[in-house]
Design an enzyme around this catalytic site. Structure first.
Site, short mmCIF file in Angstrom:
data_model
loop_
_atom_site.label_atom_id
_atom_site.label_comp_id
_atom_site.label_asym_id
_atom_site.label_seq_id
_atom_site.Cartn_x
_atom_site.Cartn_y
_atom_site.Cartn_z
CG HIS A 139 -54.48 -8.16 -39.86
ND1 HIS A 139 -55.71 -7.55 -39.84
CD2 HIS A 139 -53.63 -7.29 -39.27
CE1 HIS A 139 -55.62 -6.38 -39.26
NE2 HIS A 139 -54.36 -6.19 -38.90
CG ASP A 144 -52.39 -3.24 -39.58
OD1 ASP A 144 -53.56 -3.49 -39.27
OD2 ASP A 144 -51.43 -3.52 -38.85
CG ASP A 160 -54.93 -5.55 -35.25
OD1 ASP A 160 -54.68 -5.81 -34.07
OD2 ASP A 160 -54.22 -4.81 -35.94
CG HIS A 194 -57.33 -1.49 -36.96
ND1 HIS A 194 -57.87 -2.37 -37.86
CD2 HIS A 194 -56.07 -1.92 -36.73
CE1 HIS A 194 -56.97 -3.30 -38.15
NE2 HIS A 194 -55.88 -3.05 -37.47
#
Length: 1008
Positions: A262, A264, A374, A578
């Site tokens: 993951h 970001d 997330d 996000h």
């Protein structure tokens, strides 16, 4: 038998830590190291390789914050190592407890070919297997000295989050640069012992299996020669073979492991650094796929694929080959893993349009799953959008972070506002960075809430955020857990393989209706107001640009700006990530976002202006009003242009006792000497809007210091202390103009608020324009509207409709929603009469209700959230000048709320010209709202119209093209024909539709 369990377990810990793990690399020699520090921003690979480096030694400090250092390491494999496996150990100064949150590196061969990433849990590079001895080694490392923002004492304000304030002090100490022998047998022994030791701790202390493992471990440790671990490792492994070969029980939980990292797209690092994080991770994962035939890796976010395609084509070539081989899986089908609460209807749709289209164009892959591990909660309109994009599954993890209520399912059907259901899975492993620890695997099995009905769950496995992804150790652990007694079984599978199995075994899963509210991170609806305003305004400018450019193309033959709109959409979608749109990134990210939004606005206004000039005719022939809203106003049709039909008047008079009275024949508003709104009287309904004795547009300020996650969280106790801002510096008539308005100025702390409160002629709404020069710290600013309404629920706009929430706190589920999201409006009503509050750029709000003692009436108070001032991760969050627009709409139906919400976000544009512009498309029912008018993305010239039922009821409507149409098709969001719905027809030049509540429809109209 005497119980020696704790003795053996303690022995295992010490022998592993002090003898066996160090013996994985039994011999080493130092490498020679040189370094060149790139000035400023990162340089191209060829420039870094060609630079002239200088000597540097292990132990030296290196790396200014956000800097890039190019290390060159050289050496020779000793002849005595012939026949052995040799690796380079390259430790840039890593803290193994912080994968993804510190320095990282990407290793290159001398010709510039990327090898793999360097990360805290992945510091090795294979040099030779087997070595011949005498090999010359030369490697280059592009090392990023990203500073540690989230440290062991988290949420401490820091200036390191922006290169302009971070300083130049070196951040890291070079720790190890060696060539070393890699003893694979010892490495395998380490993993045998780790897997069994971790499993032991999860088994019942009185269970036979735990003691079988304990005895085997004790025997293995007896066979380890502490002075010759390598020579004795095989014998030790032999003692463990039996307990590792015992198969799992038939009823064991089944885990589909999906390689994962993951990342970001921005957070505690800027966007430019994410490009390099993705390159390092994908280089790691393509290398691991070559070594591990069972391993499967999935990566979401089409934007990240696009970045490496553009910036690291040599890495992208490896990714593309692995995708073709079916081992590297593009997942999720979205442009980024966006926030889903705040993006508007069209933006949420375009996340899927651009994400899925990229994967289709690049790889020929159609994604069936949405992948959002997330994201901070999920809006109730999302299921319909997922389905309309051609997908059918959703995976997320974040709901497990909820503070108050534990979600009751792990696998279920999620039903959205229109009735669409999406098969959804929350991995019970409760992390999207699973590392195959025994505790994680056991937690997944124990935690799984659907036992007895289902047996499968998914585990996203690997270090994220630049931590390097899945490691060879995780793969090796998974191999041991594939079929091991006492454990859930583990198998590498793609997301699609997992969902297919999970859906097949669970014929009738439970249903969850409505939003998936995260009981955490509620303040992300307010933090970084300028980022949120930039998003909202960009969404509406894009609507206008598409509408007027399409109209000009059809009416005048003007060129439609396909490429410009595509690029701008992708920029806006990226910033809905996000941790960007929610305001939870470092200062650098939000500073850049403000500049980006300004550039987007300028370019979109240029597109709009050019199209409107092409449509308007003679610039000397008068003035036209262009109305981009989906409803007629001032006599101008929706999507058309004509001279405005002005009318009505508004008066301002002085109020007895101080203040002013505003009256436009529809509303009578009293503003007292404090500048507070004390009456909003609906003249036609003969009804007061505000609760008796109360004041509206009351600014309130709270202390705001959550227990954790400063930019993310607001904790319920913030409401315990409140200061009403009732003192006014100035309450004056606003001066000449068509509206009756009052100017109110207030000072508090180090800040100042200036408001213009006014009634426009012929408008049944109270307009409130607010400017805040904000210089508070750790404070929360709200505006309160106490309404005389008895309502058990209220409506907030979400994508393609609205969603109801309770006004009461009967249960812990309702009480936890003390801060919630709206788009353009919040609406509440009693039968026959309601009130809406619309806005141009705010999202957070709260609603509470009390019963008055003096008349037993109910006061329902709506408060909009304006500004916060957290200090982490950006210590200057929201400092400066902000402008907001709100309007209170008494007597509003839900349809009025929809109309006024669009009005405030899509102001009329006045353009010189004399050629009235008929709408490209008209709809004869105001309940059916057009969300987009554009030309088809394939360049065919077809006109695409997206519309939805906006009031929550059934609606019939006729859609009439304002051009000769040769045919009509119903399509999905990607403008592909739908085969499973009745085909629409053109009847007498119109398309008749019958819509369910909140139903979304996309029509593709071919031009004759």
């Amino acid at each position: 038998m005497h119980d020696d369990r704790t003795l053996v377990e303690a022995r295992l810990r010490r022998v592993l830590d002090e003898r066996i793990r160090p013996a994985v690399y039994p011999e080493s020699v130092p490498l020679d190291v040189l370094v060149w520090n790139a000035p400023g921003e990162p340089v191209p690979v060829e420039e870094g390789l060609a630079a002239t480096p200088e000597p540097v030694a292990v132990g030296d400090m290196w790396g200014a914050p956000w800097g890039t250092s190019w290390f060159t390491v050289t050496g020779t494999v000793p002849g005595r190592w012939a026949g052995r496996t040799v690796e380079a150990i390259l430790d840039l100064g890593f803290d193994e407890n912080m994968p993804g949150f510190q320095c990282e590196g990407l290793v290159y061969r001398p010709e510039g070919t990327p090898v793999k990433g360097l990360n805290p849990r992945n510091q090795w590079v294979r040099v030779a297997a087997p070595a011949e001895g005498g090999e010359e080694v030369r490697l280059h490392i592009e090392a990023a000295s990203n500073p540690v923002i989230l440290d062991y004492h988290p949420f401490v304000p820091t200036r390191l989050g922006d290169k302009e304030t971070a300083g130049s002090a070196p951040q890291y100490r070079l720790a190890r640069m060696d060539l070393a022998v890699f003893d694979e047998t010892v490495w395998q022994l380490v993993l045998d012992l780790e897997v069994l030791g971790e499993l032991m701790h999860e088994l019942p202390a009185d269970g036979a299996r735990r003691h079988d493992i304990l005895r085997a471990v004790a025997r293995a440790l007896d066979r380890v020669d502490l002075q010759d671990v390598g020579g004795s490792a095989a014998a030790a492994r032999a003692e463990l073979a039996g307990v590792l070969a015992t198969p799992a029980r038939p009823s064991a939980h089944r885990i589909s492991a999906v390689g994962h990292a993951h990342i970001d797209s921005a957070w505690l690092w800027p966007l430019r650094e994410t490009v390099r994080k993705v390159a390092r991770t994908t280089a790691n994962m393509t290398a691991l796929l070559e070594d591990e035939p069972d391993f499967v890796f999935a990566m979401s976010q089409a934007q990240q694929f696009a970045w490496i395609k553009e910036h690291r084509p040599e890495v992208y070539a490896k990714v593309k080959k692995a995708v073709t081989d079916g081992r590297f899986v593009p997942a999720g089908g979205m442009w980024v893993e966006s926030d889903t609460n705040m993006p508007g209807s069209e933006a949420m749709a375009r996340q899927f349009v651009h994400g899925k289209r990229f994967f289709l164009d690049e790889f020929g892959i159609e994604n069936d799953e949405a992948w959002l591990p997330d994201t901070f909660g999920f809006a109730a309109g999302l299921p319909q959008i997922i389905k309309a994009a051609g997908s059918k599954w959703l995976l997320t993890q974040k709901i497990s972070w909820s503070q108050t209520n534990k979600f009751p399912h792990h696998t279920f059907q999620w039903e959205g506002i229109d009735g669409t259901r999406i098969f959804t899975h929350f991995p019970p492993v409760d992390t999207y960075n699973c590392s195959m620890k025994g505790s994680e695997i056991a937690h997944a099995e124990r935690n799984f809430k659907d036992k007895g009905m289902a047996r499968h769950s998914l585990a996203p496995t690997g270090w994220g955020d630049g931590g390097g992804g899945t490691t060879r150790e995780m793969v090796a652990k998974a191999a041991r857990l594939r079929d091991l007694e006492g454990s859930a079984t583990v198998q590498w599978e793609t997301p699609a393989e997992f969902f297919t199995k999970a859906e097949a075994e669970y014929a009738h899963p439970p249903v969850w209706v409505g939003e998936l509210y995260l009981e955490l991170h509620r303040a992300t609806l307010t933090s970084q107001a300028k980022t949120k305003q930039g998003n909202r305004r960009s969404e509406h400018l894009l609507r206008e640009a598409e509408l007027w450019a399409a109209t000009a193309a059809v009416r005048t033959g003007s060129d439609y700006p396909y490429e410009r709109l595509d690029r701008i959409w992708k920029t806006v979608l990226l910033h809905q990530f996000h941790d960007i749109l929610p305001g939870s990134s470092i200062a650098w990210v939000h500073r850049e976002a403000e500049k980006t939004y300004a550039a987007v606005a300028a370019e979109l206004n240029d597109i709009i202006g050019a199209a409107q000039r092409a449509l308007a005719g003679d610039a000397g022939g008068g003035e036209l009003v262009f109305n981009a809203a989906p409803h007629q106003r001032h006599g101008v049709a929706a999507g058309g242009a004509a001279p405005a039909a002005e009318g009505g008047s508004a008066q301002l008079t002085e109020r007895d006792g101080g203040g002013f009275v505003l009256d436009n024949g529809l509303l009578q508003v009293e503003i007292d000497g404090r500048g507070l709104v004390v009456s909003v009287y609906d003249i036609g309904a003969e009804r007061e809007t505000l609760a008796p004795g109360s004041a509206a547009n009351l600014l309130q300020i709270h202390p705001d210091f959550p227990n954790m996650w400063d930019a993310w969280d607001v904790d319920a106790f913030y409401r315990n202390t409140v200061t009403d801002l009732t003192d006014a510096d100035e309450v004056t008539a606003a001066g000449p103009g068509t509206a009756a308005a009052v100017r109110v100025v207030r000072s508090f702390g180090d800040s100042k608020v200036t408001q213009l409160i006014g009634l426009a002629p012929g408008a049944k709404r109270l307009d409130i324009d607010t400017e805040v020069d904000w210089h508070e710290t750790e404070k929360f600013l709200k505006a309160s509207f106490p309404l005389d309404i008895h309502a058990e629920r209220y409506a907030s706009e979400t994508q393609f409709g609205h969603f109801h929430r309770a006004t009461h706190t009967n249960t812990s589920w309702e009480a936890a929603k003390f801060e919630a999201c709206n788009h353009r409006f919040v609406h509440m009503e009693e039968p026959g009469w309601g009130v809406a509050l619309v806005n141009d750029s705010t999202y957070g709000h709260d609603v509470t209700r009390t019963v008055r003692t003096f008349d037993a009436g109910t006061t329902t108070t709506l408060r909009v959230s304006l500004l916060r001032a957290p200090r982490f991760p950006d210590p200057e969050t929201d400092q400066g000048v902000h402008r907001f627009r709100h309007a209170l709409v008494p007597g509003a139906s839900i349809g009025d709320a929809v109309r006024e919400g669009y009005r405030i976000n899509l102001p009329e544009r006045r353009v010189p010209g004399d050629a009235e512009v008929a709408p490209l498309v008209t709809v004869d029912n105001d309940a059916v709202v057009v969300s987009a008018v554009k030309l088809a993305d394939d360049g065919s010239g077809d006109v695409v119209v997206r519309l939805y039922e906006a009031t929550g009821g059934r609606a019939r409507a006729r859609v009439t093209p304002g051009f000769p149409a040769a045919g009509v098709l119903a399509t999905d969001l990607l403008e592909r024909t739908l085969d499973d719905v009745p085909a629409p027809e053109l009847v007498d030049g119109s398309v008749p539709l019958s819509l369910r509540p909140f139903e979304l429809v996309t029509l593709r109209l071919a031009r004759a």
